[in-house]
Design an enzyme around this catalytic site. Structure first.
Site, PDB file in Angstrom:
ATOM      1  N   MET A  11     -64.943  55.725 -52.240  1.00  4.50           N
ATOM      2  CA  MET A  11     -66.230  55.512 -51.550  1.00  4.50           C
ATOM      3  C   MET A  11     -66.120  55.853 -50.063  1.00  4.50           C
ATOM      4  O   MET A  11     -66.912  56.615 -49.508  1.00  4.50           O
ATOM      5  CB  MET A  11     -66.647  54.053 -51.748  1.00  4.50           C
ATOM      6  CG  MET A  11     -68.084  53.781 -51.467  1.00  4.50           C
ATOM      7  SD  MET A  11     -68.509  52.093 -51.909  1.00  4.50           S
ATOM      8  CE  MET A  11     -69.266  52.329 -53.484  1.00  4.50           C
ATOM      9  N   VAL A  12     -65.111  55.328 -49.371  1.00  2.00           N
ATOM     10  CA  VAL A  12     -64.956  55.610 -47.936  1.00  2.00           C
ATOM     11  C   VAL A  12     -64.507  57.056 -47.721  1.00  2.00           C
ATOM     12  O   VAL A  12     -64.992  57.742 -46.818  1.00  2.00           O
ATOM     13  CB  VAL A  12     -63.958  54.618 -47.282  1.00  2.00           C
ATOM     14  CG1 VAL A  12     -63.617  55.046 -45.849  1.00  2.00           C
ATOM     15  CG2 VAL A  12     -64.551  53.208 -47.278  1.00  2.00           C
ATOM     16  N   SER A  38     -56.469  62.187 -60.265  1.00  2.55           N
ATOM     17  CA  SER A  38     -57.537  63.047 -59.723  1.00  2.55           C
ATOM     18  C   SER A  38     -57.017  64.410 -59.271  1.00  2.55           C
ATOM     19  O   SER A  38     -57.796  65.283 -58.883  1.00  2.55           O
ATOM     20  CB  SER A  38     -58.203  62.345 -58.532  1.00  2.55           C
ATOM     21  OG  SER A  38     -58.807  61.142 -58.962  1.00  2.55           O
ATOM     22  N   CYS A 126     -64.067  46.665 -41.190  1.00  2.00           N
ATOM     23  CA  CYS A 126     -65.477  47.005 -40.929  1.00  2.00           C
ATOM     24  C   CYS A 126     -66.208  45.889 -40.191  1.00  2.00           C
ATOM     25  O   CYS A 126     -66.893  46.118 -39.186  1.00  2.00           O
ATOM     26  CB  CYS A 126     -66.193  47.348 -42.227  1.00  2.00           C
ATOM     27  SG  CYS A 126     -65.733  46.317 -43.614  1.00  2.00           S
ATOM     28  N   HIS A 234     -73.164  45.616 -43.382  1.00  2.00           N
ATOM     29  CA  HIS A 234     -72.816  44.218 -43.126  1.00  2.00           C
ATOM     30  C   HIS A 234     -73.723  43.648 -42.039  1.00  2.00           C
ATOM     31  O   HIS A 234     -74.055  44.354 -41.065  1.00  2.00           O
ATOM     32  CB  HIS A 234     -71.371  44.108 -42.637  1.00  2.00           C
ATOM     33  CG  HIS A 234     -70.330  44.423 -43.671  1.00  2.00           C
ATOM     34  ND1 HIS A 234     -70.582  44.488 -45.026  1.00  2.00           N
ATOM     35  CD2 HIS A 234     -69.010  44.692 -43.521  1.00  2.00           C
ATOM     36  CE1 HIS A 234     -69.472  44.779 -45.674  1.00  2.00           C
ATOM     37  NE2 HIS A 234     -68.493  44.914 -44.793  1.00  2.00           N
TER      38      HIS A 234
HETATM   39  C1  2RA Z   1     -64.946  44.163 -47.356  1.00  2.00           C
HETATM   40  N1  2RA Z   1     -64.176  44.522 -45.083  1.00  2.00           N
HETATM   41  O1  2RA Z   1     -66.096  44.277 -46.925  1.00  2.00           O
HETATM   42  C2  2RA Z   1     -63.767  44.502 -46.474  1.00  2.00           C
HETATM   43  C3  2RA Z   1     -63.088  45.752 -46.903  1.00  2.00           C
HETATM   44  N2  2RA Z   1     -63.806  46.900 -46.640  1.00  2.00           N
HETATM   45  O2  2RA Z   1     -64.663  43.797 -48.507  1.00  2.00           O
END
Ligand code: 2RA
Length: 330
Positions: A11-12, A38, A126, A234
């Site tokens: 995804m990232v 892959s 993140c 987030h």
């Molecule tokens: C989460 N920050 O949101 C962690 C990993 N990306 O689960």
């Protein structure tokens, strides 16, 4: 510039490729890397098809930069091998973040700490990146004493399995669970694993990484990380106590003048940050800025950002851009 993307099918990794293209990163050769299952698959970058290769093959090709988003174990084993071959690794896992010999970088805050000797550079978590983007300019102005943060985290932070779980729950299907409970119509106060101190790893990342990035161990951070059925980014409710007095108008001015921050703060007309608007954008969005009347020199705010972009891929590519300007033009 030869660039490897390790975890290119994840995804990232997919967002890293998107950001490299959007920002026209000057790469002469792309080396997409993924797990053995892959290898051989094709991925398309800027209308050109590239074959996914193994980690061992990628090291041999000696890329100048390797963007890693392949988990901590892979990074611990392979980042040193790339570095030994002269590659600079920018790693999105938690493997190197709290290593005292490694830099933990948000370019707008501390890219200047990077030197030519840094061949493994850590990309912060993140939820930490969007938090420190707001804290750093205010710490400079008013000296932060304490931060209390509650996060409302997108399921994309967990990965494809979590997105699939939510889609299954929407459809009334059963399937593999990314979480111990249903995420649909729920909020789960459990991001990553619980530690001995009854906090989760995600919560301690916010505490420990913030101190390292601000280079100030005196900043106190108490965190609660919650997973919610959202995909765009987030969100964070943040309460900050400063050592110095402030005016809310000055706080808003400082933040609005900070690169990488967009203020969305006009509650009278329902203007405030939300994941549905942050998704697909690279900025950190801040609103609901208001004095906390219960404490001296305290402030509340709401911070939202796309966790796959500034929270991961964009920040990593920005570090690569800094390296380009610093090292490869010297
Ligand atoms: C989460 N920050 O949101 C962690 C990993 N990306 O689960």
């Amino acid at each position: 510039m030869k660039v490897a993307v390790v975890g290119a099918t994840g995804m990232v990794g997919q967002v890293m490729l998107q950001i490299l293209g959007e920002r026209n990163f000057p790469l002469t050769e792309l080396i997409p890397v993924a797990s053995e299952k892959s290898v051989g698959k094709s991925i398309v970058y800027k209308d050109k098809s590239y074959k996914v290769v193994s980690l061992a093959d990628a090291v041999k090709r000696k890329p100048e930069i390797a963007l890693f988003s392949a988990g901590g174990d892979t990074s611990l084993e392979w980042a040193p091998k790339f570095a030994e071959a002269g590659t600079t690794v920018i790693d999105n896992s938690s493997a190197w973040r709290m290593d005292s010999t490694k830099k933990l970088v948000v370019p707008e805050i501390n890219a200047s700490e990077i030197t030519a000797d840094d061949l493994i550079i850590a990309n912060p978590n993140c939820s930490t990146i969007q938090l420190v983007m707001a804290l750093q300019p205010l710490h400079n102005a008013y000296q932060i004493d304490r931060v209390v943060i509650s996060t409302y985290q997108s399921i994309t932070g967990t990965g494809v399995k979590a997105v699939q779980q939510l889609e299954n729950e929407y459809a009334g299907k059963t399937g593999e669970m990314a979480y111990p409970y249903p995420i649909h119509k729920n909020a789960i106060p459990h991001c990553d694993v619980f530690l001995e101190n009854d906090y989760t790893k995600e919560e301690m990342k916010l505490t420990n990484e913030t101190k390292k990035i601000l280079s100030d161990d005196s900043v106190k951070v108490a965190a609660t990380a919650v997973r919610i059925p959202v995909v765009g980014g987030h969100s964070e409710s943040v309460n900050i106590e400063f050592k110095k007095a402030f005016e809310v108008s000055d706080v808003k001015k400082i933040l609005s003048e900070t690169d990488g921050i967009t203020l969305q703060d006009n509650p009278g007309v329902n203007t405030y940050p939300m994941p549905i608007y942050a998704q697909g954008k690279n900025d950190v969005f801040i609103g609901r800025i208001r004095r906390d009347f219960t404490r001296e020199n305290a402030l509340n705010m709401w911070i939202v950002s796309d966790n796959l972009r500034k929270g991961a891929a964009t920040n990593a590519v920005q570090i690569a851009e800094y390296l380009l300007n610093m090292r490869f033009k010297a």
